[in-house]
Each structure stands twice: as C-alpha cells, then as structure tokens.
Design an enzyme around this catalytic site. Sequence first.
Site, PDB file in Angstrom:
ATOM      1  N   ASP A  37      32.864  37.437  37.278  1.00  0.00           N
ATOM      2  CA  ASP A  37      32.729  36.828  38.613  1.00  0.00           C
ATOM      3  C   ASP A  37      33.844  35.774  38.656  1.00  0.00           C
ATOM      4  O   ASP A  37      34.834  35.902  37.908  1.00  0.00           O
ATOM      5  CB  ASP A  37      31.330  36.208  38.784  1.00  0.00           C
ATOM      6  N   LYS A  96      22.349  36.679  37.167  1.00  0.00           N
ATOM      7  CA  LYS A  96      23.650  35.994  37.238  1.00  0.00           C
ATOM      8  C   LYS A  96      23.674  34.932  36.153  1.00  0.00           C
ATOM      9  O   LYS A  96      22.626  34.412  35.781  1.00  0.00           O
ATOM     10  CB  LYS A  96      23.832  35.322  38.604  1.00  0.00           C
TER      11      LYS A  96
HETATM   12  P1  NDP Z   1      38.455  35.023  40.865  1.00  0.00           P
HETATM   13  O1  NDP Z   1      38.153  33.932  39.917  1.00  0.00           O
HETATM   14  O2  NDP Z   1      39.260  36.180  40.422  1.00  0.00           O
HETATM   15  O3  NDP Z   1      39.138  34.442  42.177  1.00  0.00           O
HETATM   16  C1  NDP Z   1      38.505  33.476  42.922  1.00  0.00           C
HETATM   17  C2  NDP Z   1      39.420  33.041  44.031  1.00  0.00           C
HETATM   18  O4  NDP Z   1      38.721  32.180  44.926  1.00  0.00           O
HETATM   19  C3  NDP Z   1      40.599  32.233  43.539  1.00  0.00           C
HETATM   20  O5  NDP Z   1      41.679  32.419  44.392  1.00  0.00           O
HETATM   21  C4  NDP Z   1      40.047  30.819  43.589  1.00  0.00           C
HETATM   22  O6  NDP Z   1      41.053  29.845  43.675  1.00  0.00           O
HETATM   23  C5  NDP Z   1      39.243  30.859  44.856  1.00  0.00           C
HETATM   24  N1  NDP Z   1      38.153  29.903  44.745  1.00  0.00           N
HETATM   25  C6  NDP Z   1      37.234  29.813  43.769  1.00  0.00           C
HETATM   26  N2  NDP Z   1      36.398  28.781  43.974  1.00  0.00           N
HETATM   27  C7  NDP Z   1      36.822  28.212  45.093  1.00  0.00           C
HETATM   28  C8  NDP Z   1      36.368  27.103  45.816  1.00  0.00           C
HETATM   29  N3  NDP Z   1      35.323  26.371  45.412  1.00  0.00           N
HETATM   30  N4  NDP Z   1      37.026  26.816  46.970  1.00  0.00           N
HETATM   31  C9  NDP Z   1      38.091  27.558  47.382  1.00  0.00           C
HETATM   32  N5  NDP Z   1      38.562  28.610  46.710  1.00  0.00           N
HETATM   33  C10 NDP Z   1      37.935  28.941  45.597  1.00  0.00           C
HETATM   34  O7  NDP Z   1      37.018  35.514  41.395  1.00  0.00           O
HETATM   35  P2  NDP Z   1      36.643  36.866  42.142  1.00  0.00           P
HETATM   36  O8  NDP Z   1      37.764  37.345  42.975  1.00  0.00           O
HETATM   37  O9  NDP Z   1      36.061  37.763  41.135  1.00  0.00           O
HETATM   38  O10 NDP Z   1      35.438  36.384  43.067  1.00  0.00           O
HETATM   39  C11 NDP Z   1      35.616  35.959  44.420  1.00  0.00           C
HETATM   40  C12 NDP Z   1      34.313  36.068  45.166  1.00  0.00           C
HETATM   41  O11 NDP Z   1      33.846  37.431  45.133  1.00  0.00           O
HETATM   42  C13 NDP Z   1      33.142  35.251  44.598  1.00  0.00           C
HETATM   43  O12 NDP Z   1      32.308  34.859  45.660  1.00  0.00           O
HETATM   44  C14 NDP Z   1      32.390  36.262  43.738  1.00  0.00           C
HETATM   45  O13 NDP Z   1      31.054  35.915  43.553  1.00  0.00           O
HETATM   46  C15 NDP Z   1      32.526  37.504  44.615  1.00  0.00           C
HETATM   47  N6  NDP Z   1      32.356  38.795  43.960  1.00  0.00           N
HETATM   48  C16 NDP Z   1      33.079  39.143  42.864  1.00  0.00           C
HETATM   49  C17 NDP Z   1      32.918  40.398  42.302  1.00  0.00           C
HETATM   50  C18 NDP Z   1      33.743  40.860  41.163  1.00  0.00           C
HETATM   51  O14 NDP Z   1      33.598  42.033  40.798  1.00  0.00           O
HETATM   52  N7  NDP Z   1      34.607  40.063  40.577  1.00  0.00           N
HETATM   53  C19 NDP Z   1      31.928  41.349  42.824  1.00  0.00           C
HETATM   54  C20 NDP Z   1      31.282  40.911  44.042  1.00  0.00           C
HETATM   55  C21 NDP Z   1      31.484  39.667  44.551  1.00  0.00           C
HETATM   56  P3  NDP Z   1      41.419  28.933  42.396  1.00  0.00           P
HETATM   57  O15 NDP Z   1      42.345  29.782  41.586  1.00  0.00           O
HETATM   58  O16 NDP Z   1      42.050  27.733  42.974  1.00  0.00           O
HETATM   59  O17 NDP Z   1      40.132  28.623  41.681  1.00  0.00           O
HETATM   60  O1  2IT Z   2      28.691  39.448  42.544  1.00  0.00           O
HETATM   61  C1  2IT Z   2      28.841  40.547  41.961  1.00  0.00           C
HETATM   62  O2  2IT Z   2      28.358  41.585  42.400  1.00  0.00           O
HETATM   63  C2  2IT Z   2      29.637  40.557  40.733  1.00  0.00           C
HETATM   64  N1  2IT Z   2      30.195  39.529  40.368  1.00  0.00           N
HETATM   65  C3  2IT Z   2      29.746  41.818  39.925  1.00  0.00           C
HETATM   66  C4  2IT Z   2      28.549  41.987  39.039  1.00  0.00           C
HETATM   67  C5  2IT Z   2      28.626  43.126  38.073  1.00  0.00           C
HETATM   68  O3  2IT Z   2      27.660  43.230  37.288  1.00  0.00           O
HETATM   69  O4  2IT Z   2      29.570  43.909  38.077  1.00  0.00           O
END
Ligand code: NDP
Ligand code: 2IT
Length: 445
Positions: free
Chosen positions: A164, A124
């Site tokens: 992420d 990461k």
């Molecule tokens: P994005 O940046 O697209 O969206 C994040 C969302 O969560 C936004 O709505 C954001 O709001 C909110 N958020 C972020 N930080 C905080 C915080 N500290 N408190 C409250 N709300 C918060 O990220 P993703 O959708 O990609 O990721 C969301 C989660 O999923 C994370 O935990 C990530 O690690 C996990 N994840 C992502 C993957 C991926 O493929 N993208 C894969 C697997 C897991 P705001 O706009 O206000 O910041």
């Molecule tokens: O938390 C996760 O699994 C991710 N943000 C996606 C990682 C990836 O390599 O696609």
Amino acid sequence: MNAKNVLEDLKRRFPNEPEYHQAVEEVLSTIEEEYNKHPEFDKAGLIERLCIPDRIYTFRVTWMDDNGNYQTNTGYRVQHNNAIGPYKGGIRFHSSVNLGILKFLAFEQTFKNSLTTLPMGGAKGGSDFSPRGKSNAEVMRFCQAFMLELHRNIGADCDVPAGDIGVGGREVGYLFGAYKKYTREFSGVLTGKGREFGGSLIRPEATGYGTVYFLRAMLATKGDTIEGKTVLISGAGNVAQYAAEKVLQLGGKVLTMSDSDGYIYDPDGIDREKLDYIMELKNLYRGRIREYAEEYPTAKYVAGQKPWFEKADIALPCATQNELNEEAAKALVANGCIAVCEGANMPTTPEAIRVFQEAKLLYSPGKASNAGGVSVSGLEMSQNSERLSWTAEEVDAKLLWIMENIHENCVKYGTEPDGYVNYVKGANVAGFMKVAKAMMAQGVF
Ligand code: NDP
Ligand code: 2IT
C-alpha cells in the site's frame, strides 16, 4: 438497524478515529434499507459484528538506523473479517499511520474483497515508519524488525498482507525474506512479490489498470470513451503511474500528477516518454514530482496544492484519503468534469461525494474501482497454491473480467429510479450481502 444509533455507539466506544467513523457512516447509510429487509440480520447482531474488527495486533518495532541510533516505531495489523476467505489487505508505511486509519482501511477492504468474487477476507496493517529519505539498508532493517513480530500472526491460509502507500516491491521483498527466515517456510504469505519468487505478472499494474478499466465501463454507460479525454491524476506512486499508463494506451491525455508536496501540470500531456521519466524518478531515484517541471519546462509545478482546480474531463484521485474536498469537487463540476473514478482509498470527502452525486456525475468509490490490485493479489494466491504462474495476458484478461463484473454489480444494486447509478450504494450493498450471508451461515462468533 438504525444506522445513526450504530454510528453514535461506535463513536462513543472508539473515539478519536475519524477516518474509521467516516468509512462506517458511508457504508451504513447506504445499506440500511437493504439490511432492514432481513430481520434475521439484526437478530444476530450482525452490524456490530461487521463493523468491529475481529482482532487488532499492535507492537513495538525497534531497528537501527545507518548512524547506529535506535529508532522505535509502532506496528499494527487489523484483521477485520474472514467470513469469505483468509484475511487479506495491504501494509502501509507512512508517518501519518495510526489505528483509526488502518481500521478504516481494513473495514473498506472487507467489502472491496467481497466485490472481487475471489475468496478473501479483509485486513490492513502498517506502521508510522516513513521510508522517505531512508536508505535501502534502513528500509530492510525496518522490514525485518516489523516482520519479527508480524510473522506469528499471518500465514498463507490465515492472513496475507501486500503493499500500500510506502510499501512496494522493494518492501514486500524484504518482508517476504524475513518471513521465510523466521518461519522456515516458503509460502504465498505475501502478494506483490517479485516475479522470480512467486509474484504474479500484472500485479504492479493491477490497481491503476483496473481503475481505468472501471472508468471505461462507467463511460460506456453514457456511450462515451476515454479516447481524446483530458485527465487529472493525483499521486505519482504505484496506482497513479499505472493509471496514467492505461489512460495513455486508451487514447486519453494526462495533464497532472502529484506528490505530497505539490502537483505538476503539463499542457502538452504526460506522454509515454515523460511517464517513463516519472517512473524512473519515483521508483529508482525516489525523487520529488517538482523535478518534472525542471526536466520539462513547458510544465508548471504548483507547490502545496492539489490538481483539482485545473480544467479537465476526468479526475482520478490516486494518492490518499480525503485529498478531494467539497471546494475541489465544486471546481471540478464547474469546469465540466464528467467522471471521477477513485484509485486511492476514500480520497473524496463525504461533502464532495454529495456534490458529485447531486450533479449526477459518474462517480465511483475506491472500494469498487481500485479493487483490481487486491484482485490480482487473489490471483497471485491462486498461482502460489498451484505452484504455477500464468501469462500476463491471462492475468490481465481475468483482471478486466473482474472489473467489468464489479461494475455490473454496482449498476445492479445502485441504479436509482431516475436511472442514475449510485456506485457508492451499489458497491456497498453488493459487497455487504455476500459477507452478511457467509457470517449468518457460520454461526455466532
Ligand atoms: P505509493 O506509496 O506508491 O504512492 C503514494 C502517492 O501518494 C505518492 O505520490 C505520495 O506522495 C502520495 N501521498 C501519500 N500520502 C500522501 C498525503 N498524505 N498527501 C498527499 N499525497 C500523498 O502508494 P500507492 O500508489 O500504492 O497508493 C495510493 C493510494 O491507492 C492509497 O490510497 C492506497 O491505499 C490506494 N491503493 C493502493 C493499492 C495498491 O495496490 N498499491 C490498491 C488499492 C488502493 P509522496 O511521495 O510525497 O509521499
Ligand atoms: O487497498 C488495497 O486494496 C491494497 N492496498 C491492495 C491489497 C492487496 O492485498 O493486494
């Protein structure tokens, strides 16, 4: 291994990293029994080698903002473990990023990637840079400055980053462009790329879709389905948007979405048209979820709160770590919630997990239910290696197979004597065993 002693030792050696300690404790407490059936593991000091990252890069990132001022952030890449494949895991840009958070995420990623059946190690990275309020040009200059350092330490067969929080298609594009320029190499060094330059179809949808495929498999163990169920979703980013899309496709009703400022509750449900509005608002205009309630006045906006105190059948935390605490868990249980399926990484606190497990709720940890994102990243790596691209149907079918396979493994390793499936234990044991065996076979490093 004595899980408690290992954890105490890690806390002493690496203080001030509470999220890392939390993630390690969850894994150790559930694999201890299985680990101790293999004295050869302990003899090889396996647990310490598995908990401490292989290496960590920390670097200064200096870039120029639109006013001509110099800005300096910190960049990181944590390469946790490459026993079963190249290091693989996302990059997070958020003001809260620090080493402890990235160490927890890289640790979790190692077990998650093992569960996918694809050959990927765990890593990461990220920065305390916040894209919020920044112009496209500023984001581009930051990405270029970040990659100026990072490019030396990654590669298509060495370490493959992706998105992420705060890193989506736009950022991956800028990072990829910079890598290509600095190295003069066009390779599959990042996943989540644009379709035109090697990105896989269904990668944007993969995490959210995969989470709902997993939810469907969990409900099926009770002879139940998503059809007609009410669903609370947190977040409004990549994972939340596509989780909502799949819930709608399967006949569920999405009541909430949120961002870090608050949540919206729509009693009529967020339908396809309203979800399109959210996608445009968030992805194109980078607006705030509060604006939804201005567009659709039957919805309410609740500032500074999380959605877990609303009544619904299902909860999908899709925002960030530790966003669902014990109080929220008790409210969900009291309101008749039957399933909690994590799209985010470690969104549920340990106390809240205990509440769910004691109430015998269907509860799955992110490393199992959000593995669809990295799985399609793995499929993107395969497509880049063979210089071909697969159809959306082909990728989606593979994603579905992987999620159902992870679910089966959780059931296999996590079913307790009374029949309750402890998905945390199932995921940890299944993920751990493969990495442990690979490390044993490869000698002491
Ligand atoms: P994005 O940046 O697209 O969206 C994040 C969302 O969560 C936004 O709505 C954001 O709001 C909110 N958020 C972020 N930080 C905080 C915080 N500290 N408190 C409250 N709300 C918060 O990220 P993703 O959708 O990609 O990721 C969301 C989660 O999923 C994370 O935990 C990530 O690690 C996990 N994840 C992502 C993957 C991926 O493929 N993208 C894969 C697997 C897991 P705001 O706009 O206000 O910041
Ligand atoms: O938390 C996760 O699994 C991710 N943000 C996606 C990682 C990836 O390599 O696609």
